[in-house]
Design an enzyme around this catalytic site. Structure first.
Site, short mmCIF file in Angstrom:
data_model
loop_
_atom_site.label_atom_id
_atom_site.label_comp_id
_atom_site.label_asym_id
_atom_site.label_seq_id
_atom_site.Cartn_x
_atom_site.Cartn_y
_atom_site.Cartn_z
N ASP A 1 0.81 -1.23 0.00
CA ASP A 1 0.00 0.00 0.00
C ASP A 1 0.84 1.28 0.00
O ASP A 1 2.01 1.29 0.38
CB ASP A 1 -0.98 0.02 1.18
CG ASP A 1 -0.31 -0.20 2.53
OD1 ASP A 1 0.74 -0.86 2.59
OD2 ASP A 1 -0.84 0.31 3.53
N GLU B 1 -0.61 -2.21 5.15
CA GLU B 1 0.30 -2.12 6.30
C GLU B 1 0.13 -0.80 7.01
O GLU B 1 0.19 -0.72 8.25
CB GLU B 1 1.75 -2.30 5.82
CG GLU B 1 2.78 -2.34 6.95
CD GLU B 1 3.16 -0.99 7.49
OE1 GLU B 1 3.41 -0.86 8.70
OE2 GLU B 1 3.19 -0.01 6.71
ZN LIG Z 1 4.98 3.60 6.21
ZN LIG Z 2 6.43 1.05 5.28
#
Ligand SMILES: [Zn+2]
Ligand SMILES: [Zn+2]
Length: 416
Positions: free
Chosen positions: A83, A149
């Protein structure tokens, strides 16, 4: 695994590089926010199929898992996050992102400001290296491409949707992050390496009144101010000196107008720790202090606490890290160092923790080595080198991709 076999596998890097750099530029130009990584996931899945992987898609939303089986032997899990962030890119690179995306009702600019595009590209490269040199290793390589994440819930999402049954028995798990260190370098560390992170929303209540009549009010602005000051004593007075911890009040919101005393205030806190005991001691101290200050202010209602964006501690296994460190020392020589403890956080360790397997997490450099050396010479690394999440964070393509690809393959071959 002999050094000759590793060398034979790494020799395939020329053919990998031929597509890898284009793949990277395209991915960098087309970043996607957490949970929206659909284009990225499709491109990853297509690439994995070309390298003879069994591919599982839509694992925890946009997650992708590639399984490369090659006879008997251990199973190594490698993970990359996919991401990007709501940041307007200001790198000036020819392949800079011009993308925007929906976040709630608003359209926001999107940029791979954390370098997850490097992680994705390097893991695909490592899979390709292994797939094209099967005679030199045996076992199973599992490549996990994780969404989200940056919102701390991507790993959990994959686990909730059956990651454990897809990957089966795993012997070791590993991941890496590109960091503001010179490109070409790798860094490993035993023990706590990335912090645990906890965010907390605290709502405290007062009694609203006219700004000219404080005697009729319980002022939540003053209450919030006392809490903020008192919270500064948690790390300085309650945590053992030398034990690293951070408590930041990042946001405070109360009231609408200068002559109205509002009836509540909302604080948003962020806590970083490297030890589970310290972590729970600090979270307990926050609750204790907020309750006591509310009582001291005659607050009419109990305060409310909401924990969110929680990241686990990344605590590298000693034996696994030792094995990876010696493999890196052999192949990267003076470019393999000890990684400094990082104040950032990651949700990678949710995966090995849920699977019950040991893990390690290392750093690779992404900054032009000449630029870094100059900044170091004039003592301006902190000011002169853009860090992750900055609009100017721009890893150089090489030797960053080569290094990250080699690092994953070399580390995995420690078991295969
Ligand atoms: Zn980051
Ligand atoms: Zn990262």
């Amino acid at each position: 695994m002999t050094a000759d076999n590793v060398t034979a596998i790494l020799d395939g890097l020329d053919s990998v590089r031929a597509w890898q750099e284009d793949f990277y530029r395209d991915l960098h130009a087309h970043p996607e926010l957490s949970h929206q990584e659909r284009r990225t996931a499709a491109n990853v899945a297509a690439r994995l199929r070309e390298h003879e992987c069994v591919v599982h898609e839509q694992v925890g939303g946009t997650g992708v898992v590639g399984v490369l089986r090659n006879g008997d032997g251990p199973t190594v899990l490698l993970r990359a996050d996919m991401d990007a962030l709501p940041v307007r890119e200001e790198t000036g690179l020819p392949y800079a992102s011009k993308e925007t995306a929906a976040e709630g009702d608003a359209a926001v600019p999107v940029m791979h400001a954390c370098g997850h595009d490097v992680h994705v590209t390097c893991l695909l490269g490592a899979v390709a290296l292994m797939a094209q040199a099967r005679v030199h290793w045996s076992g199973t390589l599992v490549a996990v491409f994780q969404p989200a994440e940056e919102t701390a819930d991507g790993a959990k999402g994959m686990l909730d949707q059956g990651l454990a049954s897809i990957v089966g028995q795993v012997d070791v798990a590993m991941a890496q992050h590109v960091l503001p260190m010179p490109s070409g370098y790798v860094g490993t560390r035993i023990g706590p390496t990335l912090s645990a992170a906890d965010s907390m929303r605290v709502t405290v209540y007062g009694r609203g009144a006219h700004g000219s009549m404080p005697q009729a009010a319980v002022d939540p602005v003053v209450l919030a101010a006392m809490i903020i000051i008192r919270l500064q004593t948690v790390v300085s007075r309650e945590v053992t000196p030398g034990e690293a911890a951070v408590l930041t009040v990042g946001s405070i919101a109360a009231g609408t107008k200068s002559n109205v005393i509002p009836d509540h205030a909302v604080l948003q806190l962020n806590v970083r720790t490297y030890d589970e005991q310290t972590r729970s001691a600090i979270l307990d101290a926050i609750v204790r202090i907020v309750r006591a200050e509310c009582q001291a202010s005659r607050s009419p209602r109990e305060p409310e606490f909401e924990l969110f964006d929680r990241y686990p501690l990344t605590n590298n296994d000693a034996e696994v890290t030792h094995r990876v460190t010696s493999a890196f020392a052999t192949f990267f020589r003076e470019r393999a160092n000890e990684l400094a403890r990082q104040s950032a956080s990651e949700d990678f360790s949710d995966i090995p923790t849920a699977l019950g397997v040991p893990y390690t997490y290392w750093g690779i450099g992404g900054i032009d080595p000449d630029l870094y050396r100059v900044a170091e010479e004039v003592g301006r690394v902190a000011q002169g080198i853009p860090v992750n999440h900055s609009a100017s964070f721009a890893p150089v393509i090489q030797p960053t991709l080569d290094t990250g690809t080699r690092a994953l393959a070399v580390a995995a071959l420690g078991w295969l």
